[in-house]
Design an enzyme around this catalytic site. Structure first.
Site, PDB file in Angstrom:
ATOM      1  N   GLU A   1     -50.315 -78.753 -36.233  1.00 53.63           N
ATOM      2  CA  GLU A   1     -49.861 -79.115 -37.578  1.00 53.63           C
ATOM      3  C   GLU A   1     -48.561 -78.415 -37.894  1.00 53.63           C
ATOM      4  OE1 GLU A   1     -49.368 -78.893 -41.968  1.00 53.63           O
ATOM      5  OE2 GLU A   1     -49.468 -77.276 -40.517  1.00 53.63           O
TER       6      GLU A   1
ATOM      7  N   ASP B   1     -54.091 -74.473 -35.833  1.00 49.30           N
ATOM      8  CA  ASP B   1     -52.978 -73.675 -35.308  1.00 49.30           C
ATOM      9  C   ASP B   1     -52.351 -72.826 -36.409  1.00 49.30           C
ATOM     10  OD1 ASP B   1     -52.063 -76.177 -36.387  1.00 49.30           O
ATOM     11  OD2 ASP B   1     -50.099 -75.870 -35.476  1.00 49.30           O
TER      12      ASP B   1
END
Ligand code: ZN
Length: 385
Positions: free
Chosen positions: A136, A74
């Site tokens: 994350e 991400d």
């Protein structure tokens, strides 16, 4: 393969808009298909709601032990940022590649993937594991589902390298991060009747001043570590929302805050002091006037620190491959702390500079990609030898 393969893969990875609020499934499916083309079976591990997924794949002999190369898929949002180029179209300018995730951290993933054909060909006696996570950037929330698989559905790596941008320096320590949300409930009244209402915004302001004092106390504390910048644990308030109109005494206010702790610092002590003071000094007088007044604090995220450890086999390997004898500490958090907490010795070492992360016109130097390719190439030689 070399740089051309890495670059083509990076272009594909950056084209997937994997901002944390969106799904990363298209990127994960692409990687799984790519690995499949090279005879590598990927475990796709969906999130509880199925909207996102982690990926874990093993290349080489034997399922247990081995080196895990880990990255998050991400990226942070581009909303409100002024970009000179399309953030989801890789653009080269003067020795740099621009795009969201170029530094944090799709270049590392691209370098790893470009080496997969080599890894598959080399008959590695020690396996390499590729671990890709989601979410994350919103508090390391996704990787837990992957860690649960260690020694269960997936092998337990002997050590891990997290490829966050460190300019290929070996980072053996980072701070912890505990995120909180505090909700304050008072009593509405007409703003002229301050003796009747209980003002939630004023109570929140009082609480935030106390957090500021706690931050100052941490700064003055004896517990310092000069390897970190700043060399002490910190407290910070990032968001506040409260009230509805100037002429209404506000019933609701909430704020979000965090504590970043040096390794060995227990940030629960900050929470305990805060809830103690909140109840005694702020809530008690509110309750005297309105029994329904409340202050509620919840932990919304938790990433443990990565603590330096001279016996860390990940550190020995990474230093050897980097041709260095020096390790560094950073103040940002990564999944490394979670891997270490799960018993997998871990260091951080990846291409690019963290200063470029999260900013408009994020980029990576081509020389950093080359340095990462060389580092991982030496790792392959090491594991094959
Ligand atoms: Zn990152």
């Amino acid at each position: 393969m070399g740089a051309a393969g890495t670059r083509a893969l990076l272009e594909r990875l950056i084209a997937f808009d994997t901002t944390s609020r969106l799904s990363n499934r298209a990127l994960i499916d692409f990687v799984a298909a790519y690995l499949g083309q090279h005879g590598v079976t990927a475990r796709v591990l969906p999130s509880p709601d199925g909207a996102k997924a982690n990926l874990f794949a093993t290349i080489g002999a034997g399922e247990s032990g081995g080196v895990m190369l880990s990255g998050h898929t991400d990226v942070v949002p581009v909303d409100g940022q002024e970009w000179a180029t399309d953030p989801f179209a890789l653009t080269e300018r003067q020795g740099r590649l621009y795009g969201r995730g170029a530094a944090d951290m799709k270049s590392f993933i691209a370098v790893v993937l470009a080496l997969v054909p080599d890894m598959a060909r080399r008959r590695l006696s020690t396996p390499i594991h590729i671990a890709l996570s989601y979410d994350e950037e919103v508090g390391c929330k996704g990787v837990g589902g992957l860690i649960e698989q260690f020694g269960a559905g997936a092998p337990r790596p002997r050590l891990a390298i997290v490829g966050e941008p460190t300019e290929m320096q070996v980072v053996d320590a980072h701070k912890s991060q505990r995120g909180f949300r505090t909700d304050v409930t008072g009593l509405e009244a007409h703003s002229s009747a301050t003796h009747v209402g209980v003002n939630a915004v004023a109570a929140a302001a009082n609480l935030i001043v106390r957090l500021g004092n706690m931050g100052e106390d941490l700064q003055a504390e004896a517990m310092r570590d000069p390897r970190f910048d700043p060399p002490y644990s910190t407290v910070h308030v990032g968001v506040i929302h409260g009230g509805t109109a100037r002429n209404i005494i506000p019933r609701q206010c909430h704020f979000e805050w965090e504590c970043r702790g040096l390794p060995g610092f227990d940030s629960e002590t900050v929470l305990h002091r805060f809830t103690d003071e909140a109840e005694r000094e702020v809530l008690a007088p509110m309750r005297d006037r309105h029994a329904g007044a409340a202050i509620a604090t919840q932990v919304v995220s938790w990433v443990p620190a990565l603590a330096a450890d001279g016996d860390n086999p990940a550190q020995h390997l990474a230093l050897k491959l980097a041709g260095s004898n020096r390790t560094f500490a950073v103040s940002y958090t990564t999944e490394a702390g979670l891997f270490q907490a799960a018993g997998v010795p871990t260091v951080i070492c990846g291409p690019g500079n963290i200063r470029e992360a999260h900013r408009p016109n994020e980029f990576i130097e081509l020389s950093q990609i080359a340095a990462c390719e060389a580092f991982l190439g030496r790792m392959l030689d090491h594991l094959a030898g």
